[in-house]
Design an enzyme around this catalytic site. Structure first.
Site, PDB file in Angstrom:
ATOM      1  CG  ASN A   9      -1.669   1.312   1.461  1.00  0.00           C
ATOM      2  OD1 ASN A   9      -1.849   1.937   0.402  1.00  0.00           O
ATOM      3  ND2 ASN A   9      -2.263   1.468   2.702  1.00  0.00           N
ATOM      4  CE  LYS A  11       0.126   3.422   4.726  1.00  0.00           C
ATOM      5  NZ  LYS A  11       0.026   3.808   6.249  1.00  0.00           N
ATOM      6  CG  HIS A  98      -5.827   1.698   5.486  1.00  0.00           C
ATOM      7  ND1 HIS A  98      -5.458   2.622   6.345  1.00  0.00           N
ATOM      8  CD2 HIS A  98      -4.616   0.898   5.058  1.00  0.00           C
ATOM      9  CE1 HIS A  98      -4.034   2.461   6.659  1.00  0.00           C
ATOM     10  NE2 HIS A  98      -3.690   1.324   5.644  1.00  0.00           N
ATOM     11  CD  GLU A 100      -2.945   5.461   6.777  1.00  0.00           C
ATOM     12  OE1 GLU A 100      -3.019   5.650   5.442  1.00  0.00           O
ATOM     13  OE2 GLU A 100      -2.016   4.852   7.419  1.00  0.00           O
ATOM     14  CD  GLU A 170      -3.369  -2.672   7.528  1.00  0.00           C
ATOM     15  OE1 GLU A 170      -2.326  -2.782   6.828  1.00  0.00           O
ATOM     16  OE2 GLU A 170      -3.855  -1.654   7.318  1.00  0.00           O
ATOM     17  N   GLY A 176       2.628   2.291  10.645  1.00  0.00           N
ATOM     18  CA  GLY A 176       3.583   3.476  10.324  1.00  0.00           C
ATOM     19  C   GLY A 176       4.199   3.940  11.590  1.00  0.00           C
ATOM     20  CB  SER A 216       5.453  -1.637  11.482  1.00  0.00           C
ATOM     21  OG  SER A 216       5.256  -0.332  11.828  1.00  0.00           O
ATOM     22  N   GLY A 237       2.961  -1.187   4.434  1.00  0.00           N
ATOM     23  CA  GLY A 237       2.861   0.416   3.899  1.00  0.00           C
ATOM     24  C   GLY A 237       4.398   0.776   3.691  1.00  0.00           C
ATOM     25  N   GLY A 238       4.837   1.317   4.433  1.00  0.00           N
ATOM     26  CA  GLY A 238       6.356   2.005   4.229  1.00  0.00           C
ATOM     27  C   GLY A 238       7.160   0.987   3.722  1.00  0.00           C
TER      28      GLY A 238
END
Ligand code: PEP
Length: 253
Positions: A9, A11, A98, A100, A170, A176, A216, A237-238
């Site tokens: 993802n 983002k 998600h 967010e 998640e 994150g 993470s 993600g990251g």
């Protein structure tokens, strides 16, 4: 055997050129290095890039995902994107629910459930996200909360429909933050969720559903997390913004 996933993802990251380079690298590395045919790599790129980036994917090992959709088919929804639009440019998976979007855009369970229906109606695969806050975990209500997200978001589906859904647990406190749920915490929640699915749909159906962990996930913790019996991969993600690291995560099964 349940399908395993490394789902990225991105983002709201990368310029067009950066994204193009990143995706090309991922596609090439996955083609060269990923040998497990049961593992699918999914890449959730920013909306404006979907059409072009779909053409960079020339292997079944990698599939294109959108990070959002609107449940309605068409109409006066300025700035929104329907599932049929996504389908028309080669999208196969859609990330929904998600945290967010739930938190920043006030998306509630009913809205997420409507997206599930819209995605399934177009023959695409929803990646249904759920997860608790740190406060909910500390209050000891994390199982109840995530179970309720499941019930409200998915339990209107038939068994055949449910089998087409990929789930991503998640915990919000791990997204994150660099803090990963321990493999035991992930396994405990995934097992509870699979049991919850089995209570309505039966064990055979529950055993077919891929449940990914997100929060993470990195190359150095993926193997341990993916080694747990009810963890069928990761929503990343990251770490999905680095082609080498993300490919290594996909090779961690
Ligand atoms: C996510 O956004 O779904 C996520 C899990 O992010 P990160 O891997 O950066 O924690």
């Amino acid at each position: 055997m349940r399908k395993k996933y490394a789902a990225g993802n991105w983002k709201m990251n990368t310029t067009f050129d950066e994204g193009k380079k990143l995706l090309s690298e991922v596609v090439n590395m996955v083609k060269d290095e990923l040998t497990d045919a049961n593992v699918k790599v999914v890449v959730g790129v920013p909306m404006p890039y979907l059409s072009t980036f779909g053409q960079l994917i020339d292997t079944d090992k990698v599939a294109l995902a959108a990070q959002n959709c609107h449940p309605e088919a068409s109409g006066a929804f300025t700035g929104e994107t329907s599932v049929s639009m996504l389908k028309s440019v080669g999208v196969k998976y859609v990330i929904i629910g998600h945290s967010e979007r739930r938190e920043m855009f006030n998306e509630d369970d009913a809205f997420v459930a409507a997206k599930v229906d819209a995605i399934l109606a177009e023959g695409l695969t929803p990646i249904f996200c759920c997860g608790e806050t740190l406060a909910q975990r500390e209050a000891g209500i994390h199982f109840d909360f995530v179970r309720s997200q499941f019930t409200n978001g998915l339990f209107h589906l038939s068994a055949d429909e449910l089998k087409k859904v990929v789930i991503a647990y998640e915990p919000i406190w791990a997204i994150g933050t660099g803090v990963t749920a321990s493999s035991e915490q992930a396994q405990e929640m995934h097992k509870m969720l699979r049991d919850h699915l089995a209570s309505k749909y039966g064990q055979d159906v529950a055993d077919e559903i891929s449940i990914l962990y997100g929060g993470s996930v990195k190359p150095n913790n993926a193997k341990e997390l993916f080694g747990m019996p009810d963890v069928d991969g990761g929503l990343v993600g990251g770490a999905s913004l680095d082609s080498r690291g993300f490919t290594d995560i996909a090779k961690s099964f």
